[in-house]
Design an enzyme around this catalytic site. Structure first.
Site, mmCIF file in Angstrom:
data_model
loop_
_atom_site.group_PDB
_atom_site.id
_atom_site.type_symbol
_atom_site.label_atom_id
_atom_site.label_comp_id
_atom_site.label_asym_id
_atom_site.label_seq_id
_atom_site.Cartn_x
_atom_site.Cartn_y
_atom_site.Cartn_z
ATOM 1 N N GLY A 19 33.236 36.980 38.428
ATOM 2 C CA GLY A 19 32.558 35.722 39.374
ATOM 3 C C GLY A 19 32.974 34.500 38.358
ATOM 4 N N ARG A 20 31.920 33.341 38.938
ATOM 5 C CA ARG A 20 32.284 32.196 38.209
ATOM 6 C C ARG A 20 31.587 32.094 36.938
ATOM 7 N NH1 ARG A 20 30.711 28.601 42.923
ATOM 8 N NH2 ARG A 20 29.545 27.380 41.386
ATOM 9 N N GLU A 71 32.773 31.809 33.053
ATOM 10 C CA GLU A 71 33.524 30.670 32.684
ATOM 11 C C GLU A 71 32.308 29.520 31.821
ATOM 12 O OE1 GLU A 71 35.590 26.776 34.685
ATOM 13 O OE2 GLU A 71 34.478 27.731 35.895
ATOM 14 N N CYS A 127 37.464 41.511 36.284
ATOM 15 C CA CYS A 127 37.788 40.250 37.001
ATOM 16 C C CYS A 127 37.719 39.242 35.922
ATOM 17 C CB CYS A 127 36.745 40.270 38.140
ATOM 18 S SG CYS A 127 37.305 38.936 39.489
ATOM 19 N N HIS A 128 36.956 38.192 36.262
ATOM 20 C CA HIS A 128 36.807 37.145 35.431
ATOM 21 C C HIS A 128 35.925 37.245 34.176
ATOM 22 C CE1 HIS A 128 38.468 34.957 38.749
ATOM 23 N NE2 HIS A 128 38.967 33.922 38.007
ATOM 24 N N TYR A 140 41.180 39.825 36.379
ATOM 25 C CA TYR A 140 41.880 39.215 37.379
ATOM 26 C C TYR A 140 43.333 38.636 37.186
ATOM 27 C CZ TYR A 140 42.023 36.467 41.811
ATOM 28 O OH TYR A 140 42.685 35.810 43.033
#
Length: 197
Positions: free
Chosen positions: A89-90, A93, A119-120, A139
């Site tokens: 997800g975000r 980050e 993923c992320h 990802y």
């Protein structure tokens, strides 16, 4: 089966399926899961985001649910945990900017404990400098980041020792099966006992 204690790193706008599915699946088979986020405590909420693949050049994003944390981040002692799960997800980050997060991640690698990321989530692992010489995935847009961190890239669910990685939530069945294998979790599919006539 020996029940394991698992740490789940969560942050605001974590991918909805990537936090909820492993959180529930790991508990379903008898493991204890502590979901934590820096600067948050037990009962605090992390909003989630739903990322979907609808034919565009990248994923779309929609509002998800409120995910309730089960433990205080500041109370985490990594040595008390058997494994680490890092959803995407975000959230990764910004989670990778916390030194405490990176130190926690490094503990699991230094002790060769199972780490499952997808993923992320790989953004946190690259920031922690723990991927050099390993083979992993994430990802697809992160391939350059993973290679820059000194790792070999492989498509699909990838296992390198105790590191299990996947590209996104559609990989859940195989990714979770590999994690359960790392944890030594046996799921018995024995035939049910016949009912008496």
């Amino acid at each position: 089966m020996t029940h394991k204690k698992i740490l789940l790193l969560v942050g605001d706008f974590v991918e909805d399926y990537e936090v909820m599915v492993p959180f529930q699946a790991l508990q379903m088979v008898g493991h204890h899961v502590d979901a934590v986020c820096p600067e948050k405590e037990t009962g605090d909420i992390c909003p989630t985001a739903i990322h979907d693949f609808e034919g565009d050049q990248t994923y779309t994003e929609k509002p998800g649910h409120g995910f309730e944390l089960t433990h205080d981040f500041d109370a985490v002692e990594p040595s008390e945990y058997d494994a680490l799960v890092v959803p995407g997800g975000r959230a990764p980050e910004y989670l990778r900017t916390y030194d405490e997060v990176l130190e926690t991640v490094r503990h699991f690698f230094e002790e060769d404990k199972p780490v499952a990321a997808l993923c992320h989530g790989l953004q946190i692992l690259t920031a922690a400098d723990v991927l050099e010489g390993r083979t992993c995935t994430g990802y697809p847009a992160l391939e350059a980041d993973v290679r820059s961190a000194g790792a070999d890239w492989e498509d699909g669910v990838t296992r390198d020792g105790t590191l299990v990685t996947a590209q996104a939530w559609p990989d859940h069945p195989e990714w979770l099966a590999e994690l359960l294998d790392c944890l030594g979790t046996d799921v018995d599919h024995a035939e049910p006992a016949a009912a008496d006539d």
